[in-house]
Design a protein around this motif. Structure first.
Motif, PDB file in Angstrom:
ATOM      1  N   PHE A  75      -0.145  39.205  11.464  1.00 30.72           N
ATOM      2  CA  PHE A  75       1.158  38.902  10.882  1.00 30.72           C
ATOM      3  C   PHE A  75       2.217  39.106  11.956  1.00 30.72           C
ATOM      4  O   PHE A  75       2.172  40.066  12.714  1.00 30.72           O
ATOM      5  CB  PHE A  75       1.436  39.812   9.675  1.00 30.72           C
ATOM      6  CG  PHE A  75       0.449  39.625   8.568  1.00 30.72           C
ATOM      7  CD1 PHE A  75       0.541  38.541   7.713  1.00 30.72           C
ATOM      8  CD2 PHE A  75      -0.600  40.514   8.404  1.00 30.72           C
ATOM      9  CE1 PHE A  75      -0.391  38.354   6.704  1.00 30.72           C
ATOM     10  CE2 PHE A  75      -1.526  40.348   7.399  1.00 30.72           C
ATOM     11  CZ  PHE A  75      -1.425  39.263   6.546  1.00 30.72           C
ATOM     12  N   GLU A  76       3.169  38.155  12.002  1.00 35.03           N
ATOM     13  CA  GLU A  76       4.215  38.200  13.022  1.00 35.03           C
ATOM     14  C   GLU A  76       5.580  38.215  12.366  1.00 35.03           C
ATOM     15  O   GLU A  76       5.847  37.469  11.435  1.00 35.03           O
ATOM     16  CB  GLU A  76       4.108  36.973  13.926  1.00 35.03           C
ATOM     17  CG  GLU A  76       5.210  36.891  14.974  1.00 35.03           C
ATOM     18  CD  GLU A  76       5.182  35.584  15.735  1.00 35.03           C
ATOM     19  OE1 GLU A  76       4.522  35.534  16.787  1.00 35.03           O
ATOM     20  OE2 GLU A  76       5.822  34.614  15.266  1.00 35.03           O
ATOM     21  N   GLY A  77       6.458  39.062  12.890  1.00 36.38           N
ATOM     22  CA  GLY A  77       7.875  39.042  12.563  1.00 36.38           C
ATOM     23  C   GLY A  77       8.610  38.704  13.851  1.00 36.38           C
ATOM     24  O   GLY A  77       8.300  39.254  14.911  1.00 36.38           O
ATOM     25  N   SER A  78       9.566  37.784  13.778  1.00 34.11           N
ATOM     26  CA  SER A  78      10.279  37.388  14.997  1.00 34.11           C
ATOM     27  C   SER A  78      11.754  37.169  14.696  1.00 34.11           C
ATOM     28  O   SER A  78      12.137  36.872  13.562  1.00 34.11           O
ATOM     29  CB  SER A  78       9.667  36.111  15.594  1.00 34.11           C
ATOM     30  OG  SER A  78       9.826  35.029  14.698  1.00 34.11           O
ATOM     31  N   ALA A  79      12.559  37.322  15.734  1.00 36.57           N
ATOM     32  CA  ALA A  79      13.992  37.051  15.647  1.00 36.57           C
ATOM     33  C   ALA A  79      14.400  36.325  16.923  1.00 36.57           C
ATOM     34  O   ALA A  79      13.971  36.692  18.012  1.00 36.57           O
ATOM     35  CB  ALA A  79      14.777  38.341  15.485  1.00 36.57           C
ATOM     36  N   VAL A  96      15.181  34.502  11.587  1.00 36.51           N
ATOM     37  CA  VAL A  96      14.271  35.632  11.404  1.00 36.51           C
ATOM     38  C   VAL A  96      13.072  35.065  10.636  1.00 36.51           C
ATOM     39  O   VAL A  96      13.213  34.639   9.493  1.00 36.51           O
ATOM     40  CB  VAL A  96      14.935  36.780  10.618  1.00 36.51           C
ATOM     41  CG1 VAL A  96      13.940  37.904  10.366  1.00 36.51           C
ATOM     42  CG2 VAL A  96      16.151  37.295  11.374  1.00 36.51           C
ATOM     43  N   GLN A  97      11.914  35.032  11.292  1.00 28.08           N
ATOM     44  CA  GLN A  97      10.732  34.394  10.711  1.00 28.08           C
ATOM     45  C   GLN A  97       9.616  35.406  10.468  1.00 28.08           C
ATOM     46  O   GLN A  97       9.468  36.367  11.215  1.00 28.08           O
ATOM     47  CB  GLN A  97      10.198  33.297  11.638  1.00 28.08           C
ATOM     48  CG  GLN A  97      11.180  32.184  11.884  1.00 28.08           C
ATOM     49  CD  GLN A  97      10.641  31.160  12.871  1.00 28.08           C
ATOM     50  OE1 GLN A  97       9.795  31.448  13.705  1.00 28.08           O
ATOM     51  NE2 GLN A  97      11.150  29.937  12.782  1.00 28.08           N
ATOM     52  N   VAL A  98       8.845  35.143   9.427  1.00 30.29           N
ATOM     53  CA  VAL A  98       7.621  35.895   9.143  1.00 30.29           C
ATOM     54  C   VAL A  98       6.488  34.871   9.089  1.00 30.29           C
ATOM     55  O   VAL A  98       6.603  33.862   8.392  1.00 30.29           O
ATOM     56  CB  VAL A  98       7.725  36.665   7.811  1.00 30.29           C
ATOM     57  CG1 VAL A  98       6.418  37.365   7.486  1.00 30.29           C
ATOM     58  CG2 VAL A  98       8.869  37.668   7.860  1.00 30.29           C
ATOM     59  N   SER A  99       5.416  35.131   9.841  1.00 31.87           N
ATOM     60  CA  SER A  99       4.314  34.174   9.938  1.00 31.87           C
ATOM     61  C   SER A  99       2.976  34.869   9.778  1.00 31.87           C
ATOM     62  O   SER A  99       2.812  36.016  10.173  1.00 31.87           O
ATOM     63  CB  SER A  99       4.319  33.476  11.310  1.00 31.87           C
ATOM     64  OG  SER A  99       5.567  32.919  11.600  1.00 31.87           O
ATOM     65  N   ALA A 100       2.024  34.137   9.218  1.00 30.85           N
ATOM     66  CA  ALA A 100       0.619  34.555   9.221  1.00 30.85           C
ATOM     67  C   ALA A 100      -0.080  33.762  10.315  1.00 30.85           C
ATOM     68  O   ALA A 100       0.127  32.553  10.437  1.00 30.85           O
ATOM     69  CB  ALA A 100      -0.030  34.280   7.873  1.00 30.85           C
ATOM     70  N   LEU A 101      -0.880  34.452  11.142  1.00 33.94           N
ATOM     71  CA  LEU A 101      -1.617  33.817  12.239  1.00 33.94           C
ATOM     72  C   LEU A 101      -3.104  33.942  11.945  1.00 33.94           C
ATOM     73  O   LEU A 101      -3.603  35.047  11.729  1.00 33.94           O
ATOM     74  CB  LEU A 101      -1.298  34.494  13.577  1.00 33.94           C
ATOM     75  CG  LEU A 101       0.080  34.251  14.192  1.00 33.94           C
ATOM     76  CD1 LEU A 101       1.185  34.910  13.403  1.00 33.94           C
ATOM     77  CD2 LEU A 101       0.109  34.743  15.615  1.00 33.94           C
TER      78      LEU A 101
END
Length: 195
Positions: A75-79, A96-101
């Motif tokens: 899981f990634e959180g990015s800004a 501000v994104q939340v992603s599943a990898l």
């Protein structure tokens, strides 16, 4: 044409980074599909190229944090930050994104992955006639990437995502309502430290 130019620039950046890799790290293990022991958490910075459907394509910066609770899933959180000047208006966006990898091969030294998720886009718009507005928009994204583990503690990665966003509302020179389509392509190149 713009996405092709962005992909070429991305290839040049990755080539430049790979030249800087110490020879010892490259010679330590030539097996690209060796499973790596990377730990549970990583943090890193990244360069971000954004190509909207309407507007300028440019590079900006940001950061990312990843959690690796499973061998095939992270899981990634990015800004990030980006700025757009269009139709007499200046737009600042803080995605501000939340992603599943999903890592189909696990955490191999060279690890391809698929990604998808959502994001919140804090957006300020300043335009003619003292127009000043703040908008909070939601967007979805999907894409893929490639991560190369230099060691169990350091990796580089590159991602591509297509982003679907709500339109930006603005005002043009004649103080008429106008909206801009902000869907687009996003490419990132990152350096991560694993703990």
């Amino acid at each position: 044409m713009k996405p092709l130019l962005a992909i070429c620039a991305l290839a040049i950046v990755i080539s430049g980074i790979s030249i800087m890799i110490p020879q010892q790290a490259a010679a330590a293990d030539n097996d690209l599909f060796q499973q790596m022991d990377i730990g549970f958490f990583s943090v890193g910075g990244r360069a971000t190229y954004y190509d909207p459907q309407e507007g300028q394509s440019r590079w900006f910066g940001g950061g990312q944090v990843r959690l690796y609770p499973f061998k095939y899933l992270a899981f990634e959180g990015s800004a990030d930050y980006r700025r757009e000047d269009t139709a007499g208006s200046r737009i600042h966006t803080y995605p501000v994104q939340v992603s599943a990898l999903i890592y189909p091969l696990g955490h191999t030294r060279l690890a391809p992955f698929l990604l998808g998720g959502g994001g919140w886009y804090y957006t300020t718009v300043k335009g003619p006639g003292n127009f000043d507005d703040t908008q909070n928009r939601f967007g979805l994204h999907a894409g893929g990437g490639l991560q190369f583990f230099l060691s169990n503690f350091v990796s580089i990665d590159s991602t591509y995502r297509f982003i679907w966003l709500e339109d930006i509302q603005s005002k043009d020179q004649n103080i008429k309502d106008k909206s801009f389509n902000d869907n687009g392509h996003m490419i990132t190149v990152g350096l991560n430290f694993h703990f």
